[in-house]
Motif scaffolding. Structure first.
Motif, PDB file in Angstrom:
ATOM      1  N   GLN A 120      18.749  -8.809 -18.631  1.00  0.00           N
ATOM      2  CA  GLN A 120      18.527  -7.369 -18.537  1.00  0.00           C
ATOM      3  C   GLN A 120      19.772  -6.661 -18.023  1.00  0.00           C
ATOM      4  O   GLN A 120      20.543  -7.235 -17.251  1.00  0.00           O
ATOM      5  CB  GLN A 120      17.363  -7.055 -17.598  1.00  0.00           C
ATOM      6  N   ILE A 121      19.958  -5.436 -18.481  1.00  0.00           N
ATOM      7  CA  ILE A 121      20.998  -4.566 -17.938  1.00  0.00           C
ATOM      8  C   ILE A 121      20.315  -3.275 -17.515  1.00  0.00           C
ATOM      9  O   ILE A 121      19.297  -2.873 -18.096  1.00  0.00           O
ATOM     10  CB  ILE A 121      22.136  -4.278 -18.939  1.00  0.00           C
ATOM     11  N   GLY A 139      18.709  -3.561 -27.430  1.00  0.00           N
ATOM     12  CA  GLY A 139      17.668  -4.139 -26.590  1.00  0.00           C
ATOM     13  C   GLY A 139      16.407  -3.311 -26.605  1.00  0.00           C
ATOM     14  O   GLY A 139      16.263  -2.368 -27.386  1.00  0.00           O
ATOM     15  N   TYR A 163      20.004   1.148 -27.141  1.00  0.00           N
ATOM     16  CA  TYR A 163      21.283   0.462 -27.070  1.00  0.00           C
ATOM     17  C   TYR A 163      21.930   0.706 -25.721  1.00  0.00           C
ATOM     18  O   TYR A 163      21.928   1.825 -25.223  1.00  0.00           O
ATOM     19  CB  TYR A 163      22.243   0.976 -28.149  1.00  0.00           C
ATOM     20  N   GLY A 164      22.507  -0.345 -25.149  1.00  0.00           N
ATOM     21  CA  GLY A 164      23.368  -0.204 -23.984  1.00  0.00           C
ATOM     22  C   GLY A 164      24.788  -0.148 -24.502  1.00  0.00           C
ATOM     23  O   GLY A 164      25.219  -1.031 -25.250  1.00  0.00           O
ATOM     24  N   ASN A 217      31.484  -2.369 -26.875  1.00  0.00           N
ATOM     25  CA  ASN A 217      30.375  -3.216 -26.455  1.00  0.00           C
ATOM     26  C   ASN A 217      29.061  -2.481 -26.641  1.00  0.00           C
ATOM     27  O   ASN A 217      28.703  -1.613 -25.845  1.00  0.00           O
ATOM     28  CB  ASN A 217      30.556  -3.626 -24.988  1.00  0.00           C
ATOM     29  N   ILE A 218      28.344  -2.818 -27.699  1.00  0.00           N
ATOM     30  CA  ILE A 218      27.068  -2.190 -28.022  1.00  0.00           C
ATOM     31  C   ILE A 218      26.002  -3.276 -27.953  1.00  0.00           C
ATOM     32  O   ILE A 218      26.039  -4.239 -28.709  1.00  0.00           O
ATOM     33  CB  ILE A 218      27.106  -1.551 -29.424  1.00  0.00           C
ATOM     34  N   LEU A 219      25.079  -3.117 -27.008  1.00  0.00           N
ATOM     35  CA  LEU A 219      24.074  -4.141 -26.760  1.00  0.00           C
ATOM     36  C   LEU A 219      22.687  -3.620 -27.114  1.00  0.00           C
ATOM     37  O   LEU A 219      22.104  -2.824 -26.380  1.00  0.00           O
ATOM     38  CB  LEU A 219      24.116  -4.552 -25.283  1.00  0.00           C
ATOM     39  N   ILE A 253      18.206  -7.274 -23.200  1.00  0.00           N
ATOM     40  CA  ILE A 253      19.104  -7.442 -24.351  1.00  0.00           C
ATOM     41  C   ILE A 253      19.015  -8.844 -24.952  1.00  0.00           C
ATOM     42  O   ILE A 253      19.537  -9.076 -26.043  1.00  0.00           O
ATOM     43  CB  ILE A 253      20.558  -7.097 -23.980  1.00  0.00           C
ATOM     44  N   ALA A 254      18.373  -9.753 -24.242  1.00  0.00           N
ATOM     45  CA  ALA A 254      18.091 -11.114 -24.716  1.00  0.00           C
ATOM     46  C   ALA A 254      16.965 -11.630 -23.824  1.00  0.00           C
ATOM     47  O   ALA A 254      16.731 -11.074 -22.756  1.00  0.00           O
ATOM     48  CB  ALA A 254      19.334 -11.995 -24.603  1.00  0.00           C
TER      49      ALA A 254
END
Length: 70
Positions: free
Chosen positions: A34-35, A11, A56-57, A7-9, A29-30
């Motif tokens: 948010q993360i 942002g 990247y998260g 899982n690579i997000l 990330i969109a």
């Protein structure tokens, strides 16, 4: 960059709260999504994290727990 996380997000860094030991980093990330991650302050400095920077998260977990309200 090659990593084993699935899982690579991607942002943008929208917030950084630095502490003496740990730093809280928030990625958007969109739009409106948010993360937040807590990493060492040493790592945050080494990565050159600043608001507005692309990052990247990366999420890697051996298990995911699910819960419901009673």
């Amino acid at each position: 960059m090659k990593i084993s996380a699935r899982n690579i997000l991607p942002g943008k860094v929208v917030s950084i709260v630095r502490g003496p030991v740990s730093t809280e980093v928030t990625l958007e990330i969109a739009p409106g999504v948010q993360i937040t991650s807590t990493i060492t302050s040493t790592s945050a400095q080494a990565l050159g994290l600043k608001e507005g920077v692309q990052a990247y998260g990366l999420i890697k977990a051996s298990s995911v727990m699910i819960g419901v309200d009673d």
